[in-house]
Design an enzyme around this catalytic site. Structure first.
Site, PDB file in Angstrom:
ATOM      1  N   HIS A 185      -2.340  -5.406   1.651  1.00  0.00           N
ATOM      2  CA  HIS A 185      -3.643  -6.071   1.519  1.00  0.00           C
ATOM      3  C   HIS A 185      -3.376  -7.499   1.076  1.00  0.00           C
ATOM      4  CE1 HIS A 185      -7.666  -7.137   0.146  1.00  0.00           C
ATOM      5  NE2 HIS A 185      -7.070  -7.644  -0.917  1.00  0.00           N
ATOM      6  N   GLU A 240      -9.646 -10.958  -7.441  1.00  0.00           N
ATOM      7  CA  GLU A 240      -8.734  -9.823  -7.270  1.00  0.00           C
ATOM      8  C   GLU A 240      -7.552  -9.906  -8.243  1.00  0.00           C
ATOM      9  OE1 GLU A 240      -9.863  -9.122  -2.555  1.00  0.00           O
ATOM     10  OE2 GLU A 240      -7.815  -9.690  -3.064  1.00  0.00           O
ATOM     11  N   ARG A 268      -1.954 -14.410   4.816  1.00  0.00           N
ATOM     12  CA  ARG A 268      -2.658 -13.745   5.909  1.00  0.00           C
ATOM     13  C   ARG A 268      -1.887 -13.889   7.227  1.00  0.00           C
ATOM     14  NH1 ARG A 268      -7.265 -11.594   4.605  1.00  0.00           N
ATOM     15  NH2 ARG A 268      -8.232 -11.665   6.661  1.00  0.00           N
ATOM     16  N   PHE A 324     -15.655   3.742   6.705  1.00  0.00           N
ATOM     17  CA  PHE A 324     -14.286   4.117   6.334  1.00  0.00           C
ATOM     18  C   PHE A 324     -14.033   4.074   4.824  1.00  0.00           C
ATOM     19  CE2 PHE A 324     -14.287  -0.427   7.546  1.00  0.00           C
ATOM     20  CZ  PHE A 324     -13.790  -1.017   6.390  1.00  0.00           C
ATOM     21  N   ASN A 379      -2.052   0.289   6.634  1.00  0.00           N
ATOM     22  CA  ASN A 379      -1.571  -0.962   7.230  1.00  0.00           C
ATOM     23  C   ASN A 379      -0.670  -1.764   6.277  1.00  0.00           C
ATOM     24  OD1 ASN A 379      -3.569  -1.902   5.566  1.00  0.00           O
ATOM     25  ND2 ASN A 379      -4.642  -3.100   7.117  1.00  0.00           N
ATOM     26  N   ARG A 401       2.502  -6.353   9.290  1.00  0.00           N
ATOM     27  CA  ARG A 401       1.800  -5.183   9.839  1.00  0.00           C
ATOM     28  C   ARG A 401       2.371  -4.766  11.194  1.00  0.00           C
ATOM     29  NH1 ARG A 401      -3.942  -7.393   7.622  1.00  0.00           N
ATOM     30  NH2 ARG A 401      -4.112  -6.112   5.739  1.00  0.00           N
ATOM     31  N   THR A 433      -5.470  -7.015  10.729  1.00  0.00           N
ATOM     32  CA  THR A 433      -5.751  -5.767   9.998  1.00  0.00           C
ATOM     33  C   THR A 433      -5.286  -4.549  10.788  1.00  0.00           C
ATOM     34  OG1 THR A 433      -7.701  -6.824   9.049  1.00  0.00           O
ATOM     35  CG2 THR A 433      -7.600  -4.426   8.909  1.00  0.00           C
ATOM     36  N   TYR A 446     -12.534  -2.194  -3.881  1.00  0.00           N
ATOM     37  CA  TYR A 446     -13.050  -2.267  -2.507  1.00  0.00           C
ATOM     38  C   TYR A 446     -14.581  -2.152  -2.460  1.00  0.00           C
ATOM     39  CZ  TYR A 446      -8.452  -2.142  -0.218  1.00  0.00           C
ATOM     40  OH  TYR A 446      -7.192  -2.452   0.250  1.00  0.00           O
ATOM     41  N   LYS A 489       0.812  -1.218   0.000  1.00  0.00           N
ATOM     42  CA  LYS A 489       0.000   0.000   0.000  1.00  0.00           C
ATOM     43  C   LYS A 489       0.852   1.279   0.000  1.00  0.00           C
ATOM     44  CE  LYS A 489      -4.001  -2.159   2.240  1.00  0.00           C
ATOM     45  NZ  LYS A 489      -5.060  -1.984   3.272  1.00  0.00           N
TER      46      LYS A 489
HETATM   47  P1  CMP Z   1      -7.581  -4.418   3.584  1.00  0.00           P
HETATM   48  O1  CMP Z   1      -7.162  -5.822   3.862  1.00  0.00           O
HETATM   49  O2  CMP Z   1      -6.943  -3.749   2.423  1.00  0.00           O
HETATM   50  O3  CMP Z   1      -9.180  -4.388   3.367  1.00  0.00           O
HETATM   51  C1  CMP Z   1      -9.946  -3.242   3.641  1.00  0.00           C
HETATM   52  C2  CMP Z   1      -9.171  -2.162   4.316  1.00  0.00           C
HETATM   53  O4  CMP Z   1      -9.916  -1.159   4.944  1.00  0.00           O
HETATM   54  C3  CMP Z   1      -8.352  -2.776   5.430  1.00  0.00           C
HETATM   55  O5  CMP Z   1      -7.315  -3.549   4.881  1.00  0.00           O
HETATM   56  C4  CMP Z   1      -7.930  -1.534   6.209  1.00  0.00           C
HETATM   57  O6  CMP Z   1      -6.701  -0.990   5.762  1.00  0.00           O
HETATM   58  C5  CMP Z   1      -9.032  -0.508   5.865  1.00  0.00           C
HETATM   59  N1  CMP Z   1      -9.741  -0.053   7.049  1.00  0.00           N
HETATM   60  C6  CMP Z   1      -9.779   1.211   7.473  1.00  0.00           C
HETATM   61  N2  CMP Z   1     -10.528   1.309   8.575  1.00  0.00           N
HETATM   62  C7  CMP Z   1     -10.949   0.067   8.884  1.00  0.00           C
HETATM   63  C8  CMP Z   1     -11.760  -0.482   9.932  1.00  0.00           C
HETATM   64  N3  CMP Z   1     -12.276   0.295  10.898  1.00  0.00           N
HETATM   65  N4  CMP Z   1     -12.002  -1.810   9.928  1.00  0.00           N
HETATM   66  C9  CMP Z   1     -11.482  -2.608   8.937  1.00  0.00           C
HETATM   67  N5  CMP Z   1     -10.710  -2.138   7.916  1.00  0.00           N
HETATM   68  C10 CMP Z   1     -10.442  -0.810   7.895  1.00  0.00           C
END
Ligand code: CMP
Length: 140
Positions: free
Chosen positions: A117, A128, A87, A59, A114, A104, A93, A51, A11
């Site tokens: 992805h 994807e 993962r 968010f 973070n 992370r 996350t 997304y 990212k």
């Molecule tokens: P990702 O795995 O890319 O999938 C969705 C993304 O939303 C997640 O990682 C986070 O970086 C982002 N995100 C931001 N805020 C939140 C939240 N409150 N809960 C979950 N994902 C979030």
């Protein structure tokens, strides 16, 4: 365990801090092989489409803005049980909940920034991967 593929994004917070190599090294050390990779600057349409599953979440707009704030590296990773393995090495996350030694925990700045992805299922991995790569761009 079968050799499978998953999809990964390094990212904008990680590319900004020149961590493409650092993240990729951790992926490789976890037994994953990069079989496709490109550095792109996502358009708003791409980020919103990618997304779309989160579009009702509070968010969503911030997430899209963040994902188009700088370059990302989209990758296809291959390895035994690639989705789970990726993962595991990514960690939770929210970096506050991520285990020691995960990407992370090591690199992420916040739940939004973070660093990586990773697909959450083999079915989503296929979707994807197809979102960003043509079959001939993936060389295993
Ligand atoms: P990702 O795995 O890319 O999938 C969705 C993304 O939303 C997640 O990682 C986070 O970086 C982002 N995100 C931001 N805020 C939140 C939240 N409150 N809960 C979950 N994902 C979030």
């Amino acid at each position: 365990m079968a050799v499978t593929r998953t999809f990964s994004i390094i990212k904008p917070d990680a590319t900004r801090r020149n961590l493409t190599g650092g993240v990729t090294k951790m992926l490789e050390e976890a037994g994953l092989r990069v079989v496709a990779s490109k550095r792109i600057h996502m358009t708003r349409e791409q980020a919103e489409g990618f997304y779309a599953v989160h579009k009702e979440r509070p968010f969503f707009q911030d997430l899209v803005a963040f994902m188009i704030s700088g370059p990302v590296v989209v990758q296809v990773l291959e390895g035994e049980d690639a989705v789970s393995r990726n993962r595991e090495v990514m960690g939770a996350t929210n970096p506050e909940n991520a285990a020691e030694g995960t990407i992370r925990k090591t690199y992420a700045e916040s739940i939004e920034a973070n660093s990586v992805h990773g697909s959450d299922s083999e079915e989503n991995a296929a979707t994807e991967i197809a979102f960003f790569f043509k079959p001939e761009e993936i060389v295993g």
